[in-house]
Scaffold this active site. Structure first.
Site, mmCIF file in Angstrom:
data_model
loop_
_atom_site.group_PDB
_atom_site.id
_atom_site.type_symbol
_atom_site.label_atom_id
_atom_site.label_comp_id
_atom_site.label_asym_id
_atom_site.label_seq_id
_atom_site.Cartn_x
_atom_site.Cartn_y
_atom_site.Cartn_z
ATOM 1 N N SER A 39 0.741 -1.347 0.083
ATOM 2 C CA SER A 39 -0.201 0.068 -0.004
ATOM 3 C C SER A 39 0.878 1.237 -0.122
ATOM 4 O O SER A 39 0.003 2.477 0.001
ATOM 5 C CB SER A 39 -0.952 -0.101 1.249
ATOM 6 N N TYR A 68 -10.640 2.554 5.872
ATOM 7 C CA TYR A 68 -9.840 2.080 4.930
ATOM 8 C C TYR A 68 -10.082 1.304 3.886
ATOM 9 O O TYR A 68 -10.750 0.091 4.303
ATOM 10 C CB TYR A 68 -8.376 1.610 5.621
ATOM 11 N N SER A 69 -9.961 1.641 2.632
ATOM 12 C CA SER A 69 -10.715 0.606 1.541
ATOM 13 C C SER A 69 -9.624 0.812 0.344
ATOM 14 O O SER A 69 -9.452 1.830 -0.087
ATOM 15 C CB SER A 69 -11.713 0.946 1.395
ATOM 16 N N ASN A 70 -9.274 -0.338 0.042
ATOM 17 C CA ASN A 70 -8.173 -0.595 -1.220
ATOM 18 C C ASN A 70 -9.153 -0.141 -2.452
ATOM 19 O O ASN A 70 -8.519 0.419 -3.314
ATOM 20 C CB ASN A 70 -7.719 -1.850 -1.554
ATOM 21 N N ALA A 92 -5.613 -12.184 -2.440
ATOM 22 C CA ALA A 92 -5.142 -13.435 -3.304
ATOM 23 C C ALA A 92 -5.649 -13.729 -4.315
ATOM 24 O O ALA A 92 -5.190 -14.579 -5.066
ATOM 25 C CB ALA A 92 -5.464 -14.851 -2.426
ATOM 26 N N GLY A 135 3.060 -0.897 3.873
ATOM 27 C CA GLY A 135 2.552 -1.463 2.922
ATOM 28 C C GLY A 135 2.650 -3.075 2.997
ATOM 29 O O GLY A 135 3.504 -3.665 3.732
#
Length: 380
Positions: A110, A200-202, A175, A333
């Protein structure tokens, strides 16, 4: 490159901590550290071996930091760990365990977000987009479903993780390789969290990657290479796209169960975490960013403003207040087989990057203790 070993074999290897003195060089949310673990200096002294290289800068000599690094390995939390600290007087590399070298390439997870946020803010400075733009202004009709609505979400909300969008990796477990559209569609099968709260969100940064491409006509990777990697001469940093291998040199990467995951499809993270880098490059990048080399002062202040996320996050950066009162800025990260953390003083003059070649320390107190050891003043 060393041959693959099992995590059990690596953990059985006696720890060797090497310090290399070098010539001077030219979410998580808000983490408050109140009681960092005390480091046994007797243990540290038995592990540290100072090399015969040129003398280490006294300002950077930190037995306490080195001991905190060594504990990651002696406590069995990682096969190997390494760190690189730098300030105006020079740089210092240390490692514990076997299998990591200073020049190694590794997956930075990240930390990709800091690079992407920098690109977005550069585009804002060029008036090619506005942080108050809605997602729909750039990606019309994409964010719809299960109560999600891109017309009501701004780019600022994406940058600060206050959009409420579901994190697609909660379903894929980081994955499953997916395209950006697939990642967004996974997120949109879930209702949003409370808009305006930090979560928090990718998914936020996958969308920002798509916005950059829509605005510029080039991928976020191409823009980051042109705007950041090339000007700063970050020769060990790259966006692998669909490539599953690491550039040479590199060591091995191990998942928490000991499986070798050195080869990995970076589409498991995409714009939220695909970056490959080195210790030297990450120190250089964060130092340059925070010292004002990459953004005009107004936009750097925007990046460091945590009010939208209620103190938890700026834009691709988050603060950590140490027990001595110092606040450091940076990002972590985490991706299968790799954990890395960079932290720096707000002026970028002192910076530390450390990494382990597994998913991350099992004991969450290890990282705060290491940061406090490095950045808090020491008395004799």
């Amino acid at each position: 490159m060393s041959s693959p070993r099992t995590a059990r074999t690596l953990l059985a290897i006696p720890v060797s901590l090497a310090l290399l003195g070098l010539a001077p060089s030219g979410p998580s949310g808000l983490i408050s550290i109140h009681s960092p673990s005390r480091v046994s200096m007797a243990t540290a002294d038995s592990l540290i071996r100072v090399s015969a290289a040129p003398a280490v800068s006294p300002a950077l000599t930190s037995p306490t930091t080195d001991a905190a690094l060594a504990r990651l390995v002696t406590r069995g939390e990682a096969p190997a760990a390494a760190m690189l600290a730098r300030d105006d007087s020079g740089s210092r590399f240390a490692r514990a365990g076997d299998g990591i070298a200073r020049s190694d390439h590794f997956r930075a997870g990240s930390i990709t977000k800091t690079f992407l946020a920098t690109v977005v803010l550069q585009l804002a400075a060029e008036h090619r987009l506005s942080l108050s733009d809605s997602v729909d202004d750039h990606l019309p009709g994409l964010v719809r479903g299960a109560g999600n609505d891109g017309r009501r979400l701004t780019l600022r909300a994406l940058l600060t993780h206050t959009s409420g969008l579901y994190d697609f990796t909660a379903d894929t477990k980081g994955a499953v390789p997916v395209t950006p559209l697939q990642a967004v569609h996974i997120a949109l099968t879930h209702p949003p969290a409370h808009r305006g709260r930090f979560a928090y969100s990718n998914t936020n940064y996958v969308l920002l990657g798509m916005v950059v491409e829509q605005v510029t006509g080039d991928s976020y990777a191409t823009e980051a290479e042109r705007r950041i990697i090339t000007p700063l001469r970050l020769t060990g940093t790259s966006f692998p796209g669909t490539g599953t291998s690491l550039p040479s040199p590199h060591g091995r990467a191990y998942s928490a169960d000991g499986s070798d995951v050195t080869a990995l499809d970076p589409r498991v993270a995409g714009a939220a975490g695909e970056l490959i880098s080195t210790l030297d490059d990450l120190d250089r990048f964060y130092s340059a960013l925070l010292s004002g080399e990459l953004l005009p002062s107004h936009w750097l202040r925007e990046m460091l403003d945590t009010r939208t996320a209620h103190g938890s996050y700026g834009m691709g950066l988050f603060p950590v207040k140490l027990p001595c009162g110092t606040t450091v800025w940076g990002h972590n990260g985490r991706i299968s087989g790799s954990y890395v953390r960079t932290a720096a003083t707000v002026d970028g003059r002192r910076v530390l990057t450390f990494r382990v070649n597994t998913d991350g320390p099992a004991d969450q107190d290890r990282e705060p203790a290491l940061l406090a050891a490095e950045f808090c003043p020491r008395t004799s």
